[in-house]
Design a protein around this motif. Sequence first.
Motif, mmCIF file in Angstrom:
data_model
loop_
_atom_site.group_PDB
_atom_site.id
_atom_site.type_symbol
_atom_site.label_atom_id
_atom_site.label_comp_id
_atom_site.label_asym_id
_atom_site.label_seq_id
_atom_site.Cartn_x
_atom_site.Cartn_y
_atom_site.Cartn_z
ATOM 1 N N ASP A 41 1.089 -0.990 -0.067
ATOM 2 C CA ASP A 41 0.162 0.053 0.117
ATOM 3 C C ASP A 41 1.049 1.236 0.057
ATOM 4 O OD1 ASP A 41 -2.554 1.734 0.461
ATOM 5 O OD2 ASP A 41 -1.552 1.676 2.599
ATOM 6 N N GLN A 86 -10.934 7.056 6.653
ATOM 7 C CA GLN A 86 -10.623 7.597 5.291
ATOM 8 C C GLN A 86 -9.536 6.729 4.821
ATOM 9 O OE1 GLN A 86 -10.193 11.710 6.146
ATOM 10 N NE2 GLN A 86 -12.065 12.165 5.076
ATOM 11 N N HIS A 135 -3.080 14.031 3.585
ATOM 12 C CA HIS A 135 -4.460 13.626 3.442
ATOM 13 C C HIS A 135 -5.280 14.332 4.601
ATOM 14 C CE1 HIS A 135 -4.768 11.028 -0.193
ATOM 15 N NE2 HIS A 135 -3.858 10.342 0.320
ATOM 16 N N SER A 168 -2.374 0.879 -4.613
ATOM 17 C CA SER A 168 -2.862 1.984 -3.733
ATOM 18 C C SER A 168 -4.135 2.504 -4.197
ATOM 19 C CB SER A 168 -1.930 3.107 -3.750
ATOM 20 O OG SER A 168 -2.370 4.253 -3.187
ATOM 21 N N ARG A 176 -11.189 8.588 -2.953
ATOM 22 C CA ARG A 176 -11.394 10.165 -2.614
ATOM 23 C C ARG A 176 -12.923 10.747 -2.385
ATOM 24 N NH1 ARG A 176 -9.006 13.624 -7.202
ATOM 25 N NH2 ARG A 176 -7.176 12.189 -6.756
HETATM 26 P P1 B16 Z 1 -6.376 10.339 -3.880
HETATM 27 P P2 B16 Z 1 -3.440 4.164 -0.169
HETATM 28 C C1 B16 Z 1 -5.424 5.873 -0.200
HETATM 29 O O1 B16 Z 1 -4.252 5.564 -0.354
HETATM 30 C C2 B16 Z 1 -5.631 6.845 1.030
HETATM 31 O O2 B16 Z 1 -5.497 5.924 2.093
HETATM 32 C C3 B16 Z 1 -6.941 7.434 1.221
HETATM 33 O O3 B16 Z 1 -6.991 8.023 2.305
HETATM 34 C C4 B16 Z 1 -7.401 8.159 -0.136
HETATM 35 O O4 B16 Z 1 -8.794 8.815 -0.036
HETATM 36 C C5 B16 Z 1 -7.193 7.385 -1.157
HETATM 37 O O5 B16 Z 1 -5.913 6.675 -1.251
HETATM 38 C C6 B16 Z 1 -7.383 8.103 -2.441
HETATM 39 O O6 B16 Z 1 -6.380 9.183 -2.406
HETATM 40 O O7 B16 Z 1 -7.257 11.376 -3.241
HETATM 41 O O8 B16 Z 1 -4.787 10.693 -3.549
HETATM 42 O O9 B16 Z 1 -6.585 9.604 -5.100
HETATM 43 O O10 B16 Z 1 -3.577 4.053 1.503
HETATM 44 O O11 B16 Z 1 -4.664 3.059 -0.543
HETATM 45 O O12 B16 Z 1 -1.963 4.024 -0.739
#
Ligand code: B16
Length: 215
Positions: free
Chosen positions: A8, A44, A20, A114, A49
């Motif tokens: 992750d 979250q 974040h 991620s 998002r």
């Molecule tokens: P973005 P991960 C996730 O990353 C975050 O933990 C989460 O809080 C966030 O909303 C999501 O990515 C989307 O991120 O807005 O940058 O597209 O933990 O899966 O690496």
Amino acid sequence: MIKAVIFDLDGVLVTTDELHFAAWKALAERLGISGFTRADNARQRGVSRMASLEVVLEKSDREFSDKEKSALAEEKNDIYVKSLSALSRADVLPGVFEFIDYIKSKGIKAAVGSASKNTPLILEKTGLADKFDAVSCGLDTTRSKPDPEVFLIAAQKLGIDPCGCAVIEDSAAGIEAAKTGGMYAVAVGAAEHDPKADISIGSLESLYKALKIFA
Ligand code: B16
Ligand code: MG
């Protein structure tokens, strides 16, 4: 036998989980929503998002249209991306580079899985971009964790069966996604003690130190 590790990003490889939180808090304050806390932010972790936005908006007493929600998600992302401008190798969590080099020395592949659509930018800015055999992120997926899609795409890009992959995660949604996808799940950081994980440890650095004892 484990043939690949899928990491992750936010909260496992890089400290961007704090950025974040700061960006969502700024948006909440701008909307007059008081009391957006770390407990809210914990919900979250790992989710998309738009799902993260819902966590903020449920604290508001007014309704928002889909168009307004899209604009708010964009507003938060603008704040977040601005805060990424100062991101560097120093923001990579302790033990990450060592752990990746260690598994590669054992012939084990490394990938990113991620939810973040900012994954390529973050990997580039932190000097992690060339460390992985595959990257799967929010730009590749249509469903977010706890759906296993992001990890299954990583496994597919690596050419390795899901049962040969171990996922390292800091969120409950990510641990559930790994198990639903038929992968080995390692919980670290905020996900430590998640009962659904196969193993649980404080940090990637601790996992690396434990492995080195037996190397
Ligand atoms: P973005 P991960 C996730 O990353 C975050 O933990 C989460 O809080 C966030 O909303 C999501 O990515 C989307 O991120 O807005 O940058 O597209 O933990 O899966 O690496
Ligand atoms: Mg995370």
